[in-house]
Design an enzyme around this catalytic site. Structure first.
Site, PDB file in Angstrom:
ATOM      1  N   HIS A 107     -10.419   2.532  -5.563  1.00 10.12           N
ATOM      2  CA  HIS A 107      -9.297   2.432  -4.554  1.00 10.12           C
ATOM      3  C   HIS A 107      -8.985   3.931  -3.903  1.00 10.12           C
ATOM      4  O   HIS A 107      -9.180   4.386  -2.655  1.00 10.12           O
ATOM      5  CB  HIS A 107      -8.341   1.659  -4.955  1.00 10.12           C
ATOM      6  N   HIS A 166      -4.910  11.090  -5.725  1.00 12.38           N
ATOM      7  CA  HIS A 166      -2.999   9.882  -5.042  1.00 12.38           C
ATOM      8  C   HIS A 166      -2.717   9.078  -5.635  1.00 12.38           C
ATOM      9  O   HIS A 166      -0.898   9.776  -6.165  1.00 12.38           O
ATOM     10  CB  HIS A 166      -3.188  10.066  -2.977  1.00 12.38           C
ATOM     11  N   GLU A 177       1.521   9.523 -10.226  1.00 10.62           N
ATOM     12  CA  GLU A 177       2.496   8.392 -10.504  1.00 10.62           C
ATOM     13  C   GLU A 177       1.590   6.922 -11.595  1.00 10.62           C
ATOM     14  O   GLU A 177       2.354   6.788 -12.638  1.00 10.62           O
ATOM     15  CB  GLU A 177       2.310   7.678  -9.156  1.00 10.62           C
ATOM     16  N   ASP A 178       0.502   6.551 -11.864  1.00 10.22           N
ATOM     17  CA  ASP A 178      -0.365   6.037 -12.573  1.00 10.22           C
ATOM     18  C   ASP A 178      -1.044   6.979 -13.739  1.00 10.22           C
ATOM     19  O   ASP A 178      -1.365   5.729 -14.502  1.00 10.22           O
ATOM     20  CB  ASP A 178      -1.547   5.242 -11.853  1.00 10.22           C
ATOM     21  N   ASP A 223      -4.348   4.613   2.287  1.00  9.45           N
ATOM     22  CA  ASP A 223      -3.391   4.143   1.290  1.00  9.45           C
ATOM     23  C   ASP A 223      -3.369   2.203   1.293  1.00  9.45           C
ATOM     24  O   ASP A 223      -3.891   1.636   1.081  1.00  9.45           O
ATOM     25  CB  ASP A 223      -2.810   4.515   0.377  1.00  9.45           C
ATOM     26  N   ASP A 239      -5.629 -15.081  30.955  1.00 12.06           N
ATOM     27  CA  ASP A 239      -5.710 -15.371  32.641  1.00 12.06           C
ATOM     28  C   ASP A 239      -6.634 -13.588  33.373  1.00 12.06           C
ATOM     29  O   ASP A 239      -6.330 -13.645  33.530  1.00 12.06           O
ATOM     30  CB  ASP A 239      -4.708 -16.098  33.399  1.00 12.06           C
TER      31      ASP A 239
HETATM   32 MN    MN Z   1      -2.312   4.019  -3.732  1.00  9.91          MN
END
Ligand code: MN
Length: 722
Positions: A62, A86, A90-91, A153, A273
């Protein structure tokens, strides 16, 4: 270095992606920069190892895909690294600090910025506040690369919604349409915008999308011949005129067709048209020549020509637009622009700096973005329309405002410099009036704390709390200011009525009467004479010191309410004093000149409009006013007057190091606070200071003065009473 499996069978999706990324990067970065990106990839892959996307691919696929779409826009090396990394803050357990160490402060800052936006994303639930969420995004992202990473993202997430539950897909698509596509549009990045819109539309309305797609395909077949005819006649004409250019038949994207049908309430046939073409050339001069040539080929429809080159659109878009009457009576829409204008129309803000000459340094990135925005403002000013956009832009990117969350995920907009108090009043007047403190991101903070973008604010209220006049120093919003003033005014009014009643009752008592025994008729007559509308109004006026209670009592009791009141010289003598606690609030004030404290003999003066001011009997100011008996009243301290009352000491001390500190610590040992110290006179030997300190009463003050006198540094000490 990068390890790639030798055989094709063993190649994993991420190997393929990183190879594609490196190939794209090699078009504009040098090898050492590409190596940095590979380092970021290896670090990211390790951090995300064991995590998988819904599709089953390794998670790292990703962020690499995100990096690829940014590389296609020629994002700089730090932006690419940030894109690859990125999601690690966060993860994964990786911290910002670690990223700074591994890479650079700049990369860490970018990743941190993206993380904050991701958190906003998950915090904001209210769908109705799209505009605020967009502004918050732009206000939060101090660096525009952060927004670009976030847009890329989102684009990749939209492309890979795949196996998600339908409900979640629709929610994400809605959010993309409400938040992300408009941001891309605002930044002139129509390429990303159209992709986001198309994917969202397909997700939200799969059947409508299918119908339209099918219709577009059919129309393409039917129209092929006409399109070819028009295209070749334009090309021929340009060749004859010696104008080198590129003519491209243009198909409208499905989402904009859908919107057109929706907004203009027209049928699919009407949409089709129109035949649309784009003509690309090398310079502005050629654009106008080409315009002349096409107007010569087919008749232009009057009133439909738009010169967006001289007057660009708000987001920087430039082109010439015209509509011609073509063969068989079909209208032909033509857009004429330079290649550079086209790149600008596709990538907007990104095109402006990412495509600039290669020796430009990354540090100039933001400066160039700002330059672009300034240009935009200039364009906007000279174009003189959609002023609203200027306002939005200022708010967005040169933020005058901050956006903060309520505990439930609502967003509140506060002017920059606004405090918790402003926030509380913005939520509700009652919350503002009752607030005592707050938590910002779960940390307890004082009310005057200034707010920052993206924080969550929880106001703590108490039933006993009420606005403090000092708050007026900490608020910036008109709403908070007027609510506080309003409250204080009403509060003062209530206090004034109650004080007025006490004062009037006291007067009546000397005549052995009570207010409740007085005839309503008589009260009405007195109200009329005094031009008051109600008893409360009269009492308030007494409490505020505008009317003498003695005079009103006389009018209420003498036979003729209109008659002149005879002033008795010793009217005050027989009266019982007014008992005060000193903490009543706004209509009984302790004079600042003599600072009376419980235990002092005191006297009150009516101060028109403000109520009663209490002075020390020995105060110089009191002897003056005392000459007019009607203006003053007897006041006594209540037995249970408790609180911290300011008193003032004049103190002569030896002018030497540490003497003031000794005094200060002695005072605080005796449970008193110093509020203020002023040096009034000083020479080599002696310093004369005025100290304002808080005491409980006279006994407390006497105790403090005694202890201070015992200090060797103190020469002389007196209380200031005037
Ligand atoms: Mn992401």
């Amino acid at each position: 270095m990068l390890e790639i499996a030798d055989t094709l069978e063993l190649e994993r999706p991420q190997d393929k992606l990183i190879r594609r990324l490196c190939a794209t990067l090699s078009g504009y970065l040098d090898q050492s920069q590409i190596d940095d990106c590979i380092h970021a990839y290896e670090f990211g892959a390790a951090a995300h190892s064991g995590q998988f996307r819904k599709s089953g691919e390794a998670y790292i696929c990703h962020p690499v895909s995100v990096a690829i779409s940014l590389a296609e826009m020629r994002m700089d090396v730090n932006g690419i690294m940030a894109a690859i990394l990125h999601d690690v803050i966060e993860d994964t357990p990786v911290t910002k600090k670690e990223l700074t160490k591994q890479f650079s402060a700049e990369v860490a800052e970018l990743v941190d910025g993206v993380t904050k936006l991701t958190q906003i994303d998950s915090k904001s639930h209210a769908e109705t506040q799209a505009e605020n969420v967009r502004k918050m995004f732009l206000a939060m992202a101090k660096d525009l690369r952060v927004i670009m990473v976030k847009l890329a993202d989102r684009l990749h997430n939209m492309q890979t919604l795949g196996a998600m539950p339908a409900e979640a897909k629709r929610r994400i698509a809605r959010e993309t349409l409400d938040i992300y596509a408009p941001i891309a549009n605002r930044l002139g990045m129509s390429n990303i915008r159209h992709k986001l819109e198309a994917l969202s539309f397909e997700t939200m309305y799969p059947r409508r999308h299918a119908v339209l797609k099918n219709a577009v395909r059919k129309a393409r077949g039917n129209r092929r011949k006409i399109v070819d005819t028009i295209e070749s006649s334009i090309k021929n004409r340009m060749e004859q005129a010696g104008l080198p250019c590129e003519v491209v038949g243009r198909e409208k994207d499905i989402y904009s067709i859908y919107q057109k049908m929706l907004n203009k309430k027209i049928s699919l046939d009407d949409v089709f048209d129109v035949y649309a073409f784009r003509i690309f050339c090398d310079n502005v001069d050629a654009c106008y020549r080409i315009l002349g040539a096409v107007h010569n080929l087919y008749k232009p429809i009057p009133g439909r020509f738009k010169d967006y080159i001289a007057l660009p659109k708000a987001n920087g878009y430039q082109s010439l637009h015209t509509i011609l009457m073509g063969p068989y009576g079909v209208p032909i829409e033509i857009q004429i622009r330079t290649h550079e204008m086209h790149r600008m129309a596709e990538s907007g803000i990104a095109a402006h700096w990412l495509y600039k000459s290669e020796d430009d340094k990354t540090e100039k990135f933001q400066a160039r973005a700002n330059e672009w925005l300034r240009d935009l403002l200039e364009i906007q000013k000279s174009a003189g329309d959609s002023l609203e956009f200027i306002d939005n832009l200022k708010v967005d990117l040169f933020p005058q405002e901050v956006f903060v969350f309520t505990p439930k995920g609502g967003i509140i907009k506060i002017p920059r410099g606004g405090t918790v108090i402003d926030f509380a009043y913005a939520v509700h007047t009652d919350i503002g009036n009752a607030c005592v403190s707050a938590r910002i991101d779960k940390q307890l903070v004082p009310l005057q704390t200034k707010l920052e973008n993206g924080v969550t604010v929880e106001v703590i209220t108490a039933s006993w709390a009420r606005p403090n006049p000092l708050w007026l120093n900490y608020v910036v919003t008109a709403k908070a200011r007027s609510s506080i003033r309003n409250y204080l005014k009403h509060f003062k009014q209530k206090e004034a009525i109650s004080l007025g009643r006490r004062l009037l009752e006291k007067e009546l008592q000397t005549m052995h009467l009570h207010l409740e025994n007085i005839d309503e008729e008589r009260i009405q007559a007195v109200l009329k004479v005094t031009s008051m509308h109600s008893l409360d109004e009269l009492l308030e006026d007494i409490g505020l010191g505008n009317k003498m209670p003695f005079l009103i009592a006389k009018r209420l009791t003498q036979d003729n309410v209109h008659g002149a009141i005879k002033l008795d010289d010793n009217v005050q003598s027989q009266k019982t004093p007014l008992i005060i606690k000193g903490t009543e609030g706004m209509v009984i004030n302790l004079a600042k000149c003599c600072r009376p404290i419980p235990g002092d003999s005191i006297i009150g003066f009516f101060n028109p409009g403000k109520g009663i001011v209490v002075h020390h009997c020995e105060c110089r100011n009191s002897t003056e006013v005392r000459k007019k008996p009607i203006n003053w009243l007897d006041v006594e301290w209540s037995q249970d007057a408790v609180g911290d009352f300011p008193a003032e000491l004049r103190i002569e001390i030896l002018n030497q190091r540490g003497s003031l500190a000794t005094i200060a610590s002695t005072i605080s040992e005796l449970d008193s606070n110093i509020e203020n110290v002023t040096v009034v006179d000083q020479d080599d030997r002696v310093s004369v200071d005025l100290i304002t300190l808080t005491v409980k009463d006279r006994v407390h003050l006497a105790q403090i003065m005694r202890r201070l006198k015992e200090l060797s540094v103190v020469i002389k000490i007196t209380r200031v009473k005037a």
